[in-house]
Design a protein around this motif. Structure first.
Motif, PDB file in Angstrom:
ATOM      1  N   MET A 220       0.768  -1.437   0.176  1.00 40.07           N
ATOM      2  CA  MET A 220      -0.123   0.064   0.132  1.00 40.07           C
ATOM      3  C   MET A 220       0.788   1.311   0.048  1.00 40.07           C
ATOM      4  O   MET A 220       0.541   2.325  -0.251  1.00 40.07           O
ATOM      5  CB  MET A 220      -1.129  -0.017   1.160  1.00 40.07           C
ATOM      6  N   SER A 221       2.227   1.289   0.098  1.00 40.57           N
ATOM      7  CA  SER A 221       3.191   2.330   0.033  1.00 40.57           C
ATOM      8  C   SER A 221       3.672   2.343  -1.324  1.00 40.57           C
ATOM      9  O   SER A 221       4.494   3.479  -1.357  1.00 40.57           O
ATOM     10  CB  SER A 221       4.137   2.133   1.280  1.00 40.57           C
ATOM     11  N   SER A 222       3.277   1.282  -1.876  1.00 38.25           N
ATOM     12  CA  SER A 222       4.062   1.487  -3.391  1.00 38.25           C
ATOM     13  C   SER A 222       3.127   1.955  -4.517  1.00 38.25           C
ATOM     14  O   SER A 222       2.150   2.460  -4.343  1.00 38.25           O
ATOM     15  CB  SER A 222       4.411  -0.076  -3.669  1.00 38.25           C
ATOM     16  N   ASN A 223       3.667   1.672  -5.736  1.00 40.66           N
ATOM     17  CA  ASN A 223       2.887   1.907  -6.966  1.00 40.66           C
ATOM     18  C   ASN A 223       2.261   1.214  -7.752  1.00 40.66           C
ATOM     19  O   ASN A 223       2.040   1.051  -8.675  1.00 40.66           O
ATOM     20  CB  ASN A 223       3.758   2.989  -7.924  1.00 40.66           C
ATOM     21  N   SER A 224       2.406  -0.142  -6.992  1.00 39.99           N
ATOM     22  CA  SER A 224       1.619  -1.168  -7.133  1.00 39.99           C
ATOM     23  C   SER A 224       0.111  -1.366  -6.790  1.00 39.99           C
ATOM     24  O   SER A 224      -0.154  -0.700  -5.890  1.00 39.99           O
ATOM     25  CB  SER A 224       2.379  -2.685  -7.015  1.00 39.99           C
ATOM     26  N   LEU A 225      -0.781  -2.202  -7.357  1.00 36.29           N
ATOM     27  CA  LEU A 225      -2.041  -2.255  -6.895  1.00 36.29           C
ATOM     28  C   LEU A 225      -2.163  -3.439  -6.059  1.00 36.29           C
ATOM     29  O   LEU A 225      -1.736  -4.558  -6.304  1.00 36.29           O
ATOM     30  CB  LEU A 225      -3.077  -2.345  -7.983  1.00 36.29           C
ATOM     31  N   CYS A 226      -2.763  -3.297  -5.036  1.00 35.84           N
ATOM     32  CA  CYS A 226      -2.946  -4.385  -4.064  1.00 35.84           C
ATOM     33  C   CYS A 226      -4.172  -5.292  -4.308  1.00 35.84           C
ATOM     34  O   CYS A 226      -5.127  -4.807  -4.254  1.00 35.84           O
ATOM     35  CB  CYS A 226      -2.922  -3.979  -2.608  1.00 35.84           C
ATOM     36  N   PHE A 227      -4.016  -6.486  -4.306  1.00 36.55           N
ATOM     37  CA  PHE A 227      -5.197  -7.644  -4.622  1.00 36.55           C
ATOM     38  C   PHE A 227      -5.248  -8.218  -3.265  1.00 36.55           C
ATOM     39  O   PHE A 227      -4.232  -8.965  -2.954  1.00 36.55           O
ATOM     40  CB  PHE A 227      -4.977  -8.622  -5.764  1.00 36.55           C
ATOM     41  N   SER A 228      -6.151  -8.559  -2.628  1.00 38.66           N
ATOM     42  CA  SER A 228      -6.496  -8.955  -1.548  1.00 38.66           C
ATOM     43  C   SER A 228      -7.942  -9.559  -1.062  1.00 38.66           C
ATOM     44  O   SER A 228      -8.862  -8.781  -1.276  1.00 38.66           O
ATOM     45  CB  SER A 228      -6.075  -8.259  -0.238  1.00 38.66           C
ATOM     46  N   GLU A 271      -8.339   3.896 -12.734  1.00 36.54           N
ATOM     47  CA  GLU A 271      -9.163   3.550 -11.524  1.00 36.54           C
ATOM     48  C   GLU A 271      -7.953   2.871 -10.652  1.00 36.54           C
ATOM     49  O   GLU A 271      -7.879   3.132  -9.459  1.00 36.54           O
ATOM     50  CB  GLU A 271     -10.216   2.868 -11.863  1.00 36.54           C
ATOM     51  N   ALA A 272      -7.157   2.254 -11.314  1.00 38.63           N
ATOM     52  CA  ALA A 272      -6.229   1.515 -10.377  1.00 38.63           C
ATOM     53  C   ALA A 272      -5.223   2.535  -9.871  1.00 38.63           C
ATOM     54  O   ALA A 272      -5.091   2.391  -8.494  1.00 38.63           O
ATOM     55  CB  ALA A 272      -5.162   0.570 -11.288  1.00 38.63           C
ATOM     56  N   LYS A 273      -5.072   3.635 -10.586  1.00 41.33           N
ATOM     57  CA  LYS A 273      -3.896   4.775  -9.997  1.00 41.33           C
ATOM     58  C   LYS A 273      -4.833   5.310  -8.865  1.00 41.33           C
ATOM     59  O   LYS A 273      -4.136   5.605  -8.006  1.00 41.33           O
ATOM     60  CB  LYS A 273      -3.588   5.748 -11.142  1.00 41.33           C
ATOM     61  N   LYS A 274      -6.047   5.663  -9.038  1.00 38.62           N
ATOM     62  CA  LYS A 274      -6.899   6.043  -7.924  1.00 38.62           C
ATOM     63  C   LYS A 274      -6.740   5.338  -6.643  1.00 38.62           C
ATOM     64  O   LYS A 274      -6.425   5.846  -5.550  1.00 38.62           O
ATOM     65  CB  LYS A 274      -8.334   6.285  -8.271  1.00 38.62           C
ATOM     66  N   ILE A 275      -6.915   4.089  -6.589  1.00 40.26           N
ATOM     67  CA  ILE A 275      -6.868   3.237  -5.648  1.00 40.26           C
ATOM     68  C   ILE A 275      -5.415   3.235  -4.969  1.00 40.26           C
ATOM     69  O   ILE A 275      -5.121   3.263  -3.872  1.00 40.26           O
ATOM     70  CB  ILE A 275      -7.406   1.706  -5.814  1.00 40.26           C
ATOM     71  N   ILE A 276      -4.478   3.310  -5.810  1.00 40.79           N
ATOM     72  CA  ILE A 276      -2.936   3.387  -5.287  1.00 40.79           C
ATOM     73  C   ILE A 276      -2.820   4.638  -4.626  1.00 40.79           C
ATOM     74  O   ILE A 276      -2.056   4.784  -3.205  1.00 40.79           O
ATOM     75  CB  ILE A 276      -1.967   3.388  -6.626  1.00 40.79           C
ATOM     76  N   ASP A 277      -3.465   5.856  -5.139  1.00 35.42           N
ATOM     77  CA  ASP A 277      -3.219   6.852  -4.341  1.00 35.42           C
ATOM     78  C   ASP A 277      -3.728   6.919  -3.030  1.00 35.42           C
ATOM     79  O   ASP A 277      -3.507   7.494  -1.793  1.00 35.42           O
ATOM     80  CB  ASP A 277      -3.562   8.144  -5.337  1.00 35.42           C
ATOM     81  N   GLU A 278      -4.932   6.445  -3.166  1.00 26.97           N
ATOM     82  CA  GLU A 278      -5.782   6.110  -1.595  1.00 26.97           C
ATOM     83  C   GLU A 278      -4.843   5.497  -0.749  1.00 26.97           C
ATOM     84  O   GLU A 278      -4.782   5.731   0.585  1.00 26.97           O
ATOM     85  CB  GLU A 278      -6.986   5.852  -2.023  1.00 26.97           C
ATOM     86  N   ALA A 279      -4.161   4.154  -1.255  1.00 21.93           N
ATOM     87  CA  ALA A 279      -3.581   3.285  -0.287  1.00 21.93           C
ATOM     88  C   ALA A 279      -2.516   4.188   0.189  1.00 21.93           C
ATOM     89  O   ALA A 279      -2.106   3.781   1.527  1.00 21.93           O
ATOM     90  CB  ALA A 279      -3.220   2.151  -1.307  1.00 21.93           C
ATOM     91  N   GLN A 280      -1.593   4.892  -0.709  1.00 23.12           N
ATOM     92  CA  GLN A 280      -0.533   5.498  -0.149  1.00 23.12           C
ATOM     93  C   GLN A 280      -0.724   6.540   1.081  1.00 23.12           C
ATOM     94  O   GLN A 280      -0.114   6.730   1.878  1.00 23.12           O
ATOM     95  CB  GLN A 280       0.145   6.371  -1.286  1.00 23.12           C
ATOM     96  N   THR A 281      -2.076   7.280   0.625  1.00 22.62           N
ATOM     97  CA  THR A 281      -2.423   8.315   1.532  1.00 22.62           C
ATOM     98  C   THR A 281      -2.555   7.475   2.939  1.00 22.62           C
ATOM     99  O   THR A 281      -2.537   8.603   4.121  1.00 22.62           O
ATOM    100  CB  THR A 281      -3.648   8.996   1.190  1.00 22.62           C
ATOM    101  N   TYR A 282      -3.256   6.559   2.965  1.00 22.70           N
ATOM    102  CA  TYR A 282      -3.713   5.497   4.233  1.00 22.70           C
ATOM    103  C   TYR A 282      -2.575   5.264   4.962  1.00 22.70           C
ATOM    104  O   TYR A 282      -2.229   5.434   6.012  1.00 22.70           O
ATOM    105  CB  TYR A 282      -4.492   4.608   3.746  1.00 22.70           C
ATOM    106  N   PHE A 283      -1.442   4.725   4.214  1.00 22.33           N
ATOM    107  CA  PHE A 283      -0.328   4.150   4.950  1.00 22.33           C
ATOM    108  C   PHE A 283       0.492   5.336   5.436  1.00 22.33           C
ATOM    109  O   PHE A 283       1.077   5.305   6.634  1.00 22.33           O
ATOM    110  CB  PHE A 283       0.601   3.647   3.762  1.00 22.33           C
TER     111      PHE A 283
END
Length: 317
Positions: A220-228, A271-283
């Motif tokens: 979630m701190s990276s530029n990859s998309l997390c599948f979980s 959409e992937a980039k938007k999720i990545i940005d939100e994940a980085q903000t959360y981290f």
């Protein structure tokens, strides 16, 4: 980010030095440390405090407890991380601690690293433990669009979800998934991949092991998309607050929809980039060390107050 070896040496050196300083020094500084929260978002701090420590009524800390100064040192990272906040209190105050990968709710209020997600986990009081392992971010200069269009995972196949991933996709051209331990079939075995190696891929799978998934935070701190799959356990990271489609891409426990999700985000990179940005903000919301320490002190202060041993700071009442 520091080289991991250098960071490890620094972590143990700093904590060993802190451990040698008399406790009265930290007790005298407690109010000053808590002043770090004056510039923080009061509503968010109050919300996080209530999330970590859900206790609401008085309880006795006598049964099964130990004095803070008698905390066991055999699991050194847990000891150091607990004492980072606990050294700001008198050593004879009593607590219950349960270190390690905890997947059940104790019968009595206990300080833990992990707990099941849900509404009945009040006796599990979360603190930021084993953080060197669980709260390491990554420096990822490669944008999502420049990564390989494949899905990667490495780990031990120690539960049915990991088995499902390997069984279905160990030989799939869009996947680079494999076992690096355990008694998995030979076909599932793949060479070890470092975090840097995995960051070459657009999609990284995170699957809980003994409790939470260790790789979730750095993904979630990276530029990859997390599948979980939807998390079942949580730590100080508040995995129970993560939102599918906002912070990560949710996949089924049986992995039946992972190909569908892969093809969707390949054709919807915005959409992937938007999720990545939100994940980085959360981290990043967990990286302010002064705020994190002050909040940890409040979590423990609330525990000690409700057990009748201490007068609580106003925010933790």
């Amino acid at each position: 980010m520091l080289n991991r070896t250098v960071a490890r040496v620094l972590y143990y050196t700093q904590n060993t030095v802190r451990d040698a300083i008399p406790r009265r020094y930290f007790i005298a500084k407690r109010s000053g440390v808590l002043n770090a929260l004056e510039k923080a978002d009061f509503a968010e701090i109050s919300s996080r405090l209530g999330y970590y420590n859900k206790l609401s009524g008085p309880f006795s800390a006598s049964s099964g407890s130990h004095a803070i100064e008698e905390t066991r040192r055999d699991r050194s990272r847990y000891y150091f991380d607990f004492m980072e906040a606990a050294r700001y209190f008198d050593g004879d105050l009593r607590v219950r601690t349960m270190f390690g990968d905890i997947t059940h709710v104790p019968d009595l209020p206990t300080i833990v690293k992990s707990r099941p997600i849900g509404d009945t986990n009040h006796n599990s009081v979360l603190m930021k433990l084993d953080k060197f392992r669980h709260f390491q971010g990554v420096n990822d200069p490669r944008p999502f669009a420049e990564k390989q269009s494949r899905i990667v995972w490495r780990g031990s196949p120690n539960n049915r979800l990991r088995h499902a991933l390997l069984e279905k996709f160990y030989n799939h051209p869009s996947f680079d998934v494999g076992s690096t331990g355990g008694s998995a079939p030979t076909d599932w075995q793949k060479p070890f991949l470092s975090i840097s190696d995995q960051l070459r891929y657009r999609y990284i799978v995170s699957i809980e092991g003994n409790d939470v998934a260790t790789n979730l935070k750095w993904i979630m701190s990276s530029n990859s998309l997390c599948f979980s799959p939807r998390p079942k356990y949580e730590t100080w990271y508040m995995e129970g607050r993560l939102e599918a489609g906002r912070h990560y891409v949710e996949i089924r426990d049986d992995m039946a929809d992972i190909e569908e999700k892969f093809h969707y985000y390949e054709t919807h990179p915005e959409e992937a980039k938007k999720i990545i940005d939100e994940a980085q903000t959360y981290f990043k919301s967990f990286l302010d060390e002064k705020t994190e320490l002050a909040l940890s002190i409040l979590v423990l202060e609330k525990y000690l107050s409700l057990s009748g041993q201490l007068q609580a700071h106003s925010i933790s009442k």
